[in-house]
Design an enzyme around this catalytic site. Structure first.
Site, PDB file in Angstrom:
ATOM      1  N   LYS A  38       0.856  -1.177   0.000  1.00 37.40           N
ATOM      2  CA  LYS A  38       0.000   0.000   0.000  1.00 37.40           C
ATOM      3  C   LYS A  38       0.898   1.236   0.000  1.00 37.40           C
ATOM      4  O   LYS A  38       2.074   1.175   0.363  1.00 37.40           O
ATOM      5  CB  LYS A  38      -0.872  -0.034   1.254  1.00 37.40           C
ATOM      6  CG  LYS A  38      -2.124   0.810   1.202  1.00 37.40           C
ATOM      7  CD  LYS A  38      -2.992   0.512   2.426  1.00 37.40           C
ATOM      8  CE  LYS A  38      -4.311   1.270   2.332  1.00 37.40           C
ATOM      9  NZ  LYS A  38      -4.134   2.717   2.384  1.00 37.40           N
ATOM     10  N   ALA A  63     -12.026   5.064  -3.591  1.00 35.13           N
ATOM     11  CA  ALA A  63     -11.395   6.351  -3.298  1.00 35.13           C
ATOM     12  C   ALA A  63     -10.890   6.285  -1.866  1.00 35.13           C
ATOM     13  O   ALA A  63     -11.350   7.008  -0.983  1.00 35.13           O
ATOM     14  CB  ALA A  63     -12.372   7.505  -3.492  1.00 35.13           C
ATOM     15  N   ASN A  94       5.252   1.063  -2.726  1.00 34.80           N
ATOM     16  CA  ASN A  94       4.560   2.076  -3.515  1.00 34.80           C
ATOM     17  C   ASN A  94       4.747   3.429  -2.833  1.00 34.80           C
ATOM     18  O   ASN A  94       4.432   3.589  -1.651  1.00 34.80           O
ATOM     19  CB  ASN A  94       3.072   1.713  -3.602  1.00 34.80           C
ATOM     20  CG  ASN A  94       2.288   2.644  -4.501  1.00 34.80           C
ATOM     21  OD1 ASN A  94       1.868   3.707  -4.076  1.00 34.80           O
ATOM     22  ND2 ASN A  94       2.065   2.231  -5.731  1.00 34.80           N
ATOM     23  N   ASN A 122       4.164   6.028  -7.617  1.00 37.58           N
ATOM     24  CA  ASN A 122       2.757   6.212  -7.973  1.00 37.58           C
ATOM     25  C   ASN A 122       2.507   7.653  -8.412  1.00 37.58           C
ATOM     26  O   ASN A 122       2.262   8.535  -7.586  1.00 37.58           O
ATOM     27  CB  ASN A 122       1.873   5.849  -6.773  1.00 37.58           C
ATOM     28  CG  ASN A 122       0.402   5.804  -7.129  1.00 37.58           C
ATOM     29  OD1 ASN A 122      -0.003   6.231  -8.211  1.00 37.58           O
ATOM     30  ND2 ASN A 122      -0.395   5.296  -6.214  1.00 37.58           N
ATOM     31  N   CYS A 125      -2.476   8.194  -9.272  1.00 39.88           N
ATOM     32  CA  CYS A 125      -3.668   7.912  -8.472  1.00 39.88           C
ATOM     33  C   CYS A 125      -4.765   8.929  -8.772  1.00 39.88           C
ATOM     34  O   CYS A 125      -4.579  10.126  -8.533  1.00 39.88           O
ATOM     35  CB  CYS A 125      -3.342   7.937  -6.989  1.00 39.88           C
ATOM     36  SG  CYS A 125      -4.777   7.610  -5.946  1.00 39.88           S
ATOM     37  N   ASN A 186      -2.626   2.193 -13.918  1.00 37.11           N
ATOM     38  CA  ASN A 186      -3.419   2.496 -12.733  1.00 37.11           C
ATOM     39  C   ASN A 186      -4.899   2.533 -13.122  1.00 37.11           C
ATOM     40  O   ASN A 186      -5.263   2.313 -14.266  1.00 37.11           O
ATOM     41  CB  ASN A 186      -2.977   3.827 -12.124  1.00 37.11           C
ATOM     42  CG  ASN A 186      -3.155   3.863 -10.610  1.00 37.11           C
ATOM     43  OD1 ASN A 186      -4.119   3.309 -10.081  1.00 37.11           O
ATOM     44  ND2 ASN A 186      -2.237   4.506  -9.924  1.00 37.11           N
ATOM     45  N   GLY A 211     -10.870  -3.547 -12.186  1.00 33.42           N
ATOM     46  CA  GLY A 211     -11.588  -4.786 -12.406  1.00 33.42           C
ATOM     47  C   GLY A 211     -11.654  -5.194 -13.865  1.00 33.42           C
ATOM     48  O   GLY A 211     -11.048  -4.558 -14.744  1.00 33.42           O
ATOM     49  N   GLY A 259      -5.139  -7.496  -8.539  1.00 41.95           N
ATOM     50  CA  GLY A 259      -5.644  -6.572  -7.538  1.00 41.95           C
ATOM     51  C   GLY A 259      -7.088  -6.813  -7.165  1.00 41.95           C
ATOM     52  O   GLY A 259      -7.400  -7.526  -6.210  1.00 41.95           O
ATOM     53  N   THR A 260      -8.009  -6.270  -7.939  1.00 38.90           N
ATOM     54  CA  THR A 260      -9.429  -6.326  -7.622  1.00 38.90           C
ATOM     55  C   THR A 260      -9.924  -7.757  -7.460  1.00 38.90           C
ATOM     56  O   THR A 260     -10.776  -8.036  -6.607  1.00 38.90           O
ATOM     57  CB  THR A 260     -10.238  -5.603  -8.713  1.00 38.90           C
ATOM     58  OG1 THR A 260      -9.800  -4.244  -8.779  1.00 38.90           O
ATOM     59  CG2 THR A 260     -11.722  -5.619  -8.404  1.00 38.90           C
TER      60      THR A 260
END
Length: 308
Positions: A38, A63, A94, A122, A125, A186, A211, A259-260
């Site tokens: 994270k 968010a 990250n 990153n 975002c 991203n 996703g 990820g998702t």
């Protein structure tokens, strides 16, 4: 790759696996390629107001707002566990910042520590103010990468935003400025509305969409980045199974991030790894590297031409 050995081409994506410890009882972390932590910023961040996550057709919107304990909190509270428990899995931290100096301060503050391989920077975002300002400005991105290159010899992987006219141009800029690799891509900015309340469903109003719905865009971004630079690419976006991951690999990714899908099935990354292995065996392919960027031209066509 990146001067290290990866036990698998599959990693857990940033923002979806915490700092590793959160997943330790769910999957054998040392049997996948690793994870991206994270976000870590210079100062602690409280994140955005709730609701922070909602389902969307074909994925989710979030968010979170890059909530994290800050540089010193990460070193004191999170890094010791990574250092002690991960033996084979590779770890990227990250890194986020409001300014170039913020990014540089985090990298300098971490660089003498052990327990991780390198940095995922990153610059992309979409759910915090200014979160994409470096990722969408060619000069700012080049200057940031060059500045961070002077701060560390560890691998620098730049996480690209899809919200630019041609992600290939930004991939080339990263390579020229001294990056060691890319993460593509991203999340996309989006919004979901509660029609009963006539309000956005999440507290920040807009957020990042991830996703299966973004898989084709992620594969395309990976392919475009591969056309313009020679850096290793970690493909991200909508990967649920080995077939999805192999699309990224054929388009030019050396590694992939899940990820998702982990929110639906915490073991998704392990399943993707096993599926890739089965595909290689079934097709008599000895090395995954032989598939990287091995996308064939369209039948009957000449060289591939970028869309648009």
């Amino acid at each position: 790759m990146f001067g290290a050995e990866f036990p698998s081409p599959v990693l857990l994506a940033s923002g979806t696996c915490g700092y590793g410890q959160e997943y330790a009882d769910l999957i054998p972390l040392d049997e996948i390629g690793g994870l991206v932590t994270k976000a870590v910023s210079l100062e602690p961040r409280p994140g955005n107001p709730p609701h922070r996550v909602a389902e969307t057709p074909g994925g989710m919107i979030n968010a979170i707002g890059l909530e994290n304990p800050g540089l010193h909190g990460f070193i004191a509270e999170k890094l010791p566990w990574l250092r002690e428990h991960l033996r084979r899995a590779q770890v990227f931290v990250n890194v986020v910042g409001h300014s170039a100096e913020d990014f540089a301060a985090v990298v300098r503050g971490l660089d003498e520590e052990d327990g991780f391989l390198g940095y995922e920077i990153n610059v992309s975002c979409p759910n915090v103010k200014g979160g994409t300002m470096f990722g969408t400005d060619e000069r700012a991105l080049s200057d940031l990468v060059a500045r961070l290159r002077a701060c560390t010899e560890r691998p620098l992987v730049i996480k690209l935003t899809p919200n630019v006219p041609d992600v290939g141009d930004f991939a080339r800029i990263c390579e020229e400025a001294g990056a060691d690799g890319l993460s593509a891509i991203n999340t996309f900015p989006g919004m979901v509305v509660d029609i009963a309340r006539r309000e956005p469903l999440i507290g920040n109003r807009s957020g990042g969409v991830s996703g299966p719905a973004i898989l084709p865009m992620g594969v395309y971004a990976t392919w475009r980045a591969r056309q313009t630079c020679g850096l290793p690419i970690m493909g991200i976006g909508g990967i649920r199974n080995a077939e999805d991951a192999l699309q990224y690999i054929l388009a030019g990714a050396c590694l992939v991030q899940v990820g998702t899908a982990s929110f639906v099935d915490p073991g998704a990354a392990v399943d993707v790894h096993e599926g890739i292995s089965k595909y290689l065996t079934a097709n008599g392919i000895a090395r995954l590297e032989d598939l990287v960027g091995a996308l064939s031209a369209w039948p009957g066509s000449g060289p591939a031409i970028p869309a648009g």
